[in-house]
Motif scaffolding. Sequence first.
Motif, PDB file in Angstrom:
ATOM      1  N   THR A   1      31.375  73.831  45.947  1.00  0.00           N
ATOM      2  CA  THR A   1      31.654  74.117  44.548  1.00  0.00           C
ATOM      3  C   THR A   1      30.844  73.137  43.705  1.00  0.00           C
ATOM      4  OG1 THR A   1      33.572  72.632  44.569  1.00  0.00           O
ATOM      5  CG2 THR A   1      33.978  74.971  45.001  1.00  0.00           C
ATOM      6  N   TYR A   2      30.513  73.554  42.490  1.00  0.00           N
ATOM      7  CA  TYR A   2      29.743  72.671  41.607  1.00  0.00           C
ATOM      8  C   TYR A   2      29.898  73.164  40.183  1.00  0.00           C
ATOM      9  CZ  TYR A   2      26.348  76.476  41.627  1.00  0.00           C
ATOM     10  OH  TYR A   2      25.755  77.722  41.512  1.00  0.00           O
ATOM     11  N   SER A   3      29.501  72.321  39.226  1.00  0.00           N
ATOM     12  CA  SER A   3      29.630  72.643  37.816  1.00  0.00           C
ATOM     13  C   SER A   3      28.321  72.353  37.091  1.00  0.00           C
ATOM     14  CB  SER A   3      30.746  71.811  37.164  1.00  0.00           C
ATOM     15  OG  SER A   3      31.979  72.021  37.804  1.00  0.00           O
ATOM     16  N   ILE A   4      27.951  73.266  36.207  1.00  0.00           N
ATOM     17  CA  ILE A   4      26.824  73.046  35.311  1.00  0.00           C
ATOM     18  C   ILE A   4      27.362  73.199  33.892  1.00  0.00           C
ATOM     19  CG2 ILE A   4      24.497  73.740  34.636  1.00  0.00           C
ATOM     20  CD1 ILE A   4      24.195  74.973  37.408  1.00  0.00           C
ATOM     21  N   PRO A   5      27.536  72.107  33.164  1.00  0.00           N
ATOM     22  CA  PRO A   5      28.131  72.191  31.830  1.00  0.00           C
ATOM     23  C   PRO A   5      27.404  73.210  30.958  1.00  0.00           C
ATOM     24  CG  PRO A   5      27.854  69.903  32.492  1.00  0.00           C
ATOM     25  CD  PRO A   5      27.157  70.736  33.524  1.00  0.00           C
ATOM     26  N   ARG A   6      28.207  73.996  30.235  1.00  0.00           N
ATOM     27  CA  ARG A   6      27.767  75.044  29.312  1.00  0.00           C
ATOM     28  C   ARG A   6      27.304  76.318  30.015  1.00  0.00           C
ATOM     29  NH1 ARG A   6      24.101  71.507  25.030  1.00  0.00           N
ATOM     30  NH2 ARG A   6      25.721  69.983  24.472  1.00  0.00           N
ATOM     31  N   LEU A   7      27.028  76.258  31.317  1.00  0.00           N
ATOM     32  CA  LEU A   7      26.594  77.452  32.036  1.00  0.00           C
ATOM     33  C   LEU A   7      27.683  77.983  32.960  1.00  0.00           C
ATOM     34  CD1 LEU A   7      22.879  76.625  32.969  1.00  0.00           C
ATOM     35  CD2 LEU A   7      23.739  78.052  31.108  1.00  0.00           C
ATOM     36  N   GLY A   8      28.370  77.107  33.674  1.00  0.00           N
ATOM     37  CA  GLY A   8      29.468  77.588  34.497  1.00  0.00           C
ATOM     38  C   GLY A   8      29.637  76.868  35.811  1.00  0.00           C
ATOM     39  N   ASN A   9      30.684  77.254  36.511  1.00  0.00           N
ATOM     40  CA  ASN A   9      30.966  76.780  37.854  1.00  0.00           C
ATOM     41  C   ASN A   9      30.346  77.717  38.871  1.00  0.00           C
ATOM     42  OD1 ASN A   9      32.549  74.553  37.141  1.00  0.00           O
ATOM     43  ND2 ASN A   9      34.393  75.803  36.989  1.00  0.00           N
ATOM     44  N   GLY A  10      29.968  77.163  40.020  1.00  0.00           N
ATOM     45  CA  GLY A  10      29.421  77.970  41.087  1.00  0.00           C
ATOM     46  C   GLY A  10      30.136  77.730  42.400  1.00  0.00           C
ATOM     47  N   LEU A  11      30.006  78.694  43.292  1.00  0.00           N
ATOM     48  CA  LEU A  11      30.536  78.593  44.653  1.00  0.00           C
ATOM     49  C   LEU A  11      29.458  79.070  45.603  1.00  0.00           C
ATOM     50  CD1 LEU A  11      32.846  78.100  46.663  1.00  0.00           C
ATOM     51  CD2 LEU A  11      33.577  80.468  46.262  1.00  0.00           C
ATOM     52  N   LEU A  12      29.057  78.184  46.509  1.00  0.00           N
ATOM     53  CA  LEU A  12      28.030  78.495  47.495  1.00  0.00           C
ATOM     54  C   LEU A  12      28.658  78.566  48.882  1.00  0.00           C
ATOM     55  CD1 LEU A  12      25.317  75.945  46.283  1.00  0.00           C
ATOM     56  CD2 LEU A  12      25.444  78.376  45.724  1.00  0.00           C
ATOM     57  N   LYS A  13      28.160  79.471  49.703  1.00  0.00           N
ATOM     58  CA  LYS A  13      28.640  79.623  51.077  1.00  0.00           C
ATOM     59  C   LYS A  13      27.479  79.412  52.038  1.00  0.00           C
ATOM     60  CE  LYS A  13      30.600  83.064  54.263  1.00  0.00           C
ATOM     61  NZ  LYS A  13      31.086  84.464  54.403  1.00  0.00           N
ATOM     62  N   SER A  14      27.720  78.637  53.102  1.00  0.00           N
ATOM     63  CA  SER A  14      26.722  78.485  54.150  1.00  0.00           C
ATOM     64  C   SER A  14      26.741  79.731  55.026  1.00  0.00           C
ATOM     65  CB  SER A  14      26.993  77.249  55.008  1.00  0.00           C
ATOM     66  OG  SER A  14      26.151  77.240  56.138  1.00  0.00           O
ATOM     67  N   VAL A  15      25.639  80.451  55.046  1.00  0.00           N
ATOM     68  CA  VAL A  15      25.595  81.694  55.834  1.00  0.00           C
ATOM     69  C   VAL A  15      25.346  81.423  57.308  1.00  0.00           C
ATOM     70  CG1 VAL A  15      24.889  83.080  53.867  1.00  0.00           C
ATOM     71  CG2 VAL A  15      23.143  81.997  55.282  1.00  0.00           C
ATOM     72  N   SER A  16      24.993  80.181  57.653  1.00  0.00           N
ATOM     73  CA  SER A  16      24.759  79.828  59.050  1.00  0.00           C
ATOM     74  C   SER A  16      25.995  79.269  59.735  1.00  0.00           C
ATOM     75  CB  SER A  16      23.630  78.787  59.139  1.00  0.00           C
ATOM     76  OG  SER A  16      24.068  77.550  58.602  1.00  0.00           O
ATOM     77  N   GLY A  17      26.995  78.860  58.935  1.00  0.00           N
ATOM     78  CA  GLY A  17      28.145  78.170  59.493  1.00  0.00           C
ATOM     79  C   GLY A  17      27.913  76.697  59.696  1.00  0.00           C
ATOM     80  N   HIS A  18      26.745  76.191  59.272  1.00  0.00           N
ATOM     81  CA  HIS A  18      26.405  74.775  59.401  1.00  0.00           C
ATOM     82  C   HIS A  18      26.327  74.133  58.019  1.00  0.00           C
ATOM     83  CE1 HIS A  18      25.618  75.428  63.626  1.00  0.00           C
ATOM     84  NE2 HIS A  18      24.741  76.368  63.333  1.00  0.00           N
ATOM     85  N   ALA A  19      26.571  72.831  57.978  1.00  0.00           N
ATOM     86  CA  ALA A  19      26.607  72.142  56.694  1.00  0.00           C
ATOM     87  C   ALA A  19      25.251  72.089  56.008  1.00  0.00           C
ATOM     88  CB  ALA A  19      27.135  70.720  56.878  1.00  0.00           C
ATOM     89  N   GLU A  20      24.171  72.181  56.779  1.00  0.00           N
ATOM     90  CA  GLU A  20      22.842  72.146  56.172  1.00  0.00           C
ATOM     91  C   GLU A  20      22.448  73.492  55.563  1.00  0.00           C
ATOM     92  OE1 GLU A  20      22.114  72.329  60.720  1.00  0.00           O
ATOM     93  OE2 GLU A  20      23.592  71.480  59.313  1.00  0.00           O
ATOM     94  N   GLY A  21      23.261  74.514  55.744  1.00  0.00           N
ATOM     95  CA  GLY A  21      22.996  75.807  55.138  1.00  0.00           C
ATOM     96  C   GLY A  21      22.137  76.695  56.009  1.00  0.00           C
ATOM     97  N   PRO A  22      21.440  77.674  55.402  1.00  0.00           N
ATOM     98  CA  PRO A  22      21.237  77.862  53.961  1.00  0.00           C
ATOM     99  C   PRO A  22      22.487  78.352  53.239  1.00  0.00           C
ATOM    100  CG  PRO A  22      20.241  79.659  55.194  1.00  0.00           C
ATOM    101  CD  PRO A  22      20.690  78.656  56.210  1.00  0.00           C
ATOM    102  N   TYR A  23      22.537  78.021  51.920  1.00  0.00           N
ATOM    103  CA  TYR A  23      23.655  78.393  51.071  1.00  0.00           C
ATOM    104  C   TYR A  23      23.240  79.509  50.115  1.00  0.00           C
ATOM    105  CZ  TYR A  23      26.287  74.303  52.613  1.00  0.00           C
ATOM    106  OH  TYR A  23      26.977  73.381  53.366  1.00  0.00           O
ATOM    107  N   VAL A  24      24.179  80.416  49.855  1.00  0.00           N
ATOM    108  CA  VAL A  24      23.943  81.504  48.914  1.00  0.00           C
ATOM    109  C   VAL A  24      25.088  81.546  47.912  1.00  0.00           C
ATOM    110  CG1 VAL A  24      22.643  82.871  50.593  1.00  0.00           C
ATOM    111  CG2 VAL A  24      25.121  83.198  50.384  1.00  0.00           C
ATOM    112  N   ASP A  25      24.795  82.042  46.724  1.00  0.00           N
ATOM    113  CA  ASP A  25      25.835  82.237  45.712  1.00  0.00           C
ATOM    114  C   ASP A  25      26.910  83.161  46.233  1.00  0.00           C
ATOM    115  OD1 ASP A  25      25.269  80.825  43.229  1.00  0.00           O
ATOM    116  OD2 ASP A  25      23.443  82.016  43.135  1.00  0.00           O
ATOM    117  N   HIS A  26      28.166  82.774  45.990  1.00  0.00           N
ATOM    118  CA  HIS A  26      29.263  83.614  46.459  1.00  0.00           C
ATOM    119  C   HIS A  26      30.160  84.082  45.315  1.00  0.00           C
ATOM    120  CE1 HIS A  26      30.991  85.240  50.095  1.00  0.00           C
ATOM    121  NE2 HIS A  26      32.211  84.910  49.694  1.00  0.00           N
TER     122      HIS A  26
END
Length: 290
Positions: free
Chosen positions: A110-135
Motif C-alpha cells: 500500500t502507498y499514498s501519493i498526496p492529492r492523487l490517491g492511495n494505491g495497492l500493488l500485488k506481487s504477481v510472482s508471489g515473491h517480495a521482489e515482485g513484479p508488482y501490478v496495480d490492484h
Amino acid sequence: MKPSTSQLRILFDYPLRDTSICLGGDGYYYVTGTTGFPDWWAVTGDIQIWKSLDLQTWTPVITEPRKRSTVWSIDRDGTWQKPIGLRDGAPFRPLWAPEIHYLKGTYWLTYSIPRLGNGLLKSVSGHAEGPYVDHILSDSPVSLYIDASLFEDEDGKVYFLCDNGKIARMNDEMTALAEPFRLLSPSNAEHVGFEGTFLFKAHGLYHLAGADFIDGDYHCFVASSEHLYGPYSDRYLAIPHGGHNMFFQDKIGQWWSTFFGNNENAPIRERPSILRVEFDEHLRIRPQEG
C-alpha cells in the motif's frame, strides 16, 4: 519518557521514514518505508524493499545497483500516479508511507501519493521482489485519504485502512472496497491519531494505532476493542516519539514496534529501527525494558 537508544535497534544506516515490516512466507523479514531524502516533500516515487532472516543483517531484495532495491517506481511503472503538481511553487509528487503485507500467499504494497490517491500493488510472482501490478485504481474512494494500510482478520476478510482511523472491508478479490469507510474512534478523542493508522489483533483484542503530535513531538497512540468496529477504549500513549509505526510478531512470537524518529527530541532521526514491546496487565502496549 522516550525509548532509550539501548532499547532501539537501528536496522541499517539509510534515510527511511514510516518504517513497515512483515514476516514473509519464506522465513524472511521484509522492510520498506518512505524514501526520498533529503526532501521528503518533493518529487519522489520509488518503493524499496530490504530483507533479513534475523532482523539484524539486511540486504536489498534487488541488488542491481542502478535500481537501488527499487521494486516499483512511479516513473517506470506508474500510470495515474505520474502527474506532478505544485506546493508553494515547488514541484510536488511524493510517494509516502508504503507498507508491505504478506496476505493470501503473496506480497502487497500500500502507498499514498498526496492529492492523487492511495494505491495497492500485488506481487504477481508471489515473491517480495515482485513484479508488482496495480490492484486497485485511484478513482475508488481510497483516493481521498493518505497513509494506506491493510488488516486481515481471522476469518480471512481483508480491510483497507487509511488517514485517521478510517476502515472499510474489501471485496474477496481485493480489487475494490465492499463498503463505505467508517471512522474507528477512541472513547476519549476524535481519532486515535490524525495519520498513520495501523490495526492488528493480539490477546483477543483489536489494537488500533495512529500517529499524533503533542507539543511538537510525534507519538504513537493506541486504542483497543473486543470488536473490529468498536467501541474502542481511551487512546493512550504507547510508543513515545514513535509516531507512524506499525507492530509485528517475530518467528518466536515476540511483539515489536517499528520506529524512525520524526522530530528533534526523538532518540534517533529518520533511520529504520525496531524495539521490543510488551502488553501490561491491562493489555496496553509499552516498550519493553532491557
